[in-house]
Enzyme design. Sequence first.
Site, PDB file in Angstrom:
ATOM      1  N   ARG A  97       0.698  -1.190  -0.068  1.00 59.27           N
ATOM      2  CA  ARG A  97      -0.012  -0.120  -0.013  1.00 59.27           C
ATOM      3  C   ARG A  97       0.942   1.387  -0.134  1.00 59.27           C
ATOM      4  O   ARG A  97       0.410   2.353  -0.504  1.00 59.27           O
ATOM      5  CB  ARG A  97      -0.934   0.099   1.098  1.00 59.27           C
ATOM      6  N   TYR A 127     -16.484  15.537 -17.086  1.00 57.65           N
ATOM      7  CA  TYR A 127     -16.941  14.039 -17.160  1.00 57.65           C
ATOM      8  C   TYR A 127     -18.092  14.178 -16.017  1.00 57.65           C
ATOM      9  O   TYR A 127     -17.870  14.691 -15.127  1.00 57.65           O
ATOM     10  CB  TYR A 127     -15.767  13.372 -16.830  1.00 57.65           C
ATOM     11  N   ASP A 137      -7.871  17.469 -16.704  1.00 54.97           N
ATOM     12  CA  ASP A 137      -8.178  16.335 -17.160  1.00 54.97           C
ATOM     13  C   ASP A 137      -7.837  16.278 -18.611  1.00 54.97           C
ATOM     14  O   ASP A 137      -8.292  16.777 -19.406  1.00 54.97           O
ATOM     15  CB  ASP A 137      -9.736  15.995 -16.788  1.00 54.97           C
ATOM     16  N   LYS A 194      -8.679   4.633 -20.175  1.00 55.13           N
ATOM     17  CA  LYS A 194      -9.329   5.141 -21.602  1.00 55.13           C
ATOM     18  C   LYS A 194      -8.043   4.806 -22.570  1.00 55.13           C
ATOM     19  O   LYS A 194      -7.594   3.750 -22.576  1.00 55.13           O
ATOM     20  CB  LYS A 194      -9.712   6.524 -21.558  1.00 55.13           C
TER      21      LYS A 194
END
Length: 397
Positions: A67, A122, A187, A212
């Site tokens: 982690r 988005y 973004d 994407k």
Amino acid sequence: MTSPWLQPDTIAVHAGREDLAALGVHALPIDLSTTNPLPDIEAGGLSYEAMASGGTPTTEGGNVYARLWNPTVARFESALARLERTEEAVAFSSGMAAMTAAVLAATAGTGRRHVLAVRPLYGGTDHLLSTGLLGTETTYCTAAGVAAALRPDTAMVVLETPANPTLDLVDIRAVVEAAQGVPVLVDNTFATPVLQNPADFGAAMVLHSATKYLGGHGDVIAGVIACGAETAAALRRVRAVTGGLLHPLGAYLLHRGLTTLPVRVRAQQAGAERVAAWLRGHPAVARVHYPSGDPLLGVQMRGPGAMIAVDLRGGFEQAKQVTGAVGLFTHAVSLGGVDSLIQHPAALTHRPVADGAKPADSIVRLSIGLEAPEDLIADLDRALAAHRPAAAHAGRA
Ligand SMILES: *Cc1c(COP(=O)(O)O)cnc(C)c1O
């Protein structure tokens, strides 16, 4: 191999692999260890401390726990940072986990909880910010309205260019100037580092839904933020505490995907240019949203990309028909993969957006893949021809 003057295509193939020769391997190793043997208590503890406060593992103490640090993920991050021309990058389990970490890093414990968001965004980002789930208060504005909407407690400005789904381009440098030192997050999912590097224009954080184009094959959910070293430390601290980690198998696929990213994006863009030009001449199409001809092309963005939004004369009824009639295009959300997708933003990706700010019901969004453009055009031609206005149906029935 690490020379800063290498071309982006070369960086895409070689970056983040600097340590492989010394390891005696050629392909990227996948390190699945969740924990790591500790040399001794003190060295392990010091390395833990360094990572929990946003730093990197110490040589003596090692990676301790996955982690906090994973070498497969770190290689992908360093490659993406090279492509975005930032000092560092921090990867997350999804684009939304990355956005969440960015908002928390900018606001939590800083005394500043106001976020300025340039619409359109988005739908998931718009939703995250409008719910106030993270303890923030959001003002939505246009790019031109940023200066007037700034407050003393504004912690960050969020924008997307090209915007989703209108494909409007936003002038990053102008927004950074208007923000007067408040960090601007861009973004960059639609443009990819192949077509645009927002950090060159002053963006403090460059976010990708790596799901994407970076992944490009529709088989990884991930997010990443490219940024300066100080911001990266703040993001790693949030990631270590909240646990929105990218799994090393995903990091491996993304890093491998980066090697073909420039070739994919240019080929998909060339296909999209053909499809957009054809759509512009089609009688069923009221308007094609595609940024060819935008004055920011060649200045901020190096090409129009491979996303197209189409406003249909037949409205929602025709959108329903077209999404059901295509054969090569898959009717599905998401974008940026090697195969073409079609979806209806108002009903799906932008469903949670407030009514006044939702995309029009007559718009469908296309993500152009690597198929031959003439085959995609033939598919759309058949699907658009299948439309009969409701009145004609009634007449025949
Ligand atoms: C998909 C997407 C996101 C969210 O990313 P996930 O990986 O789905 O969490 C954010 N921004 C844009 C522009 C997107 O297309």
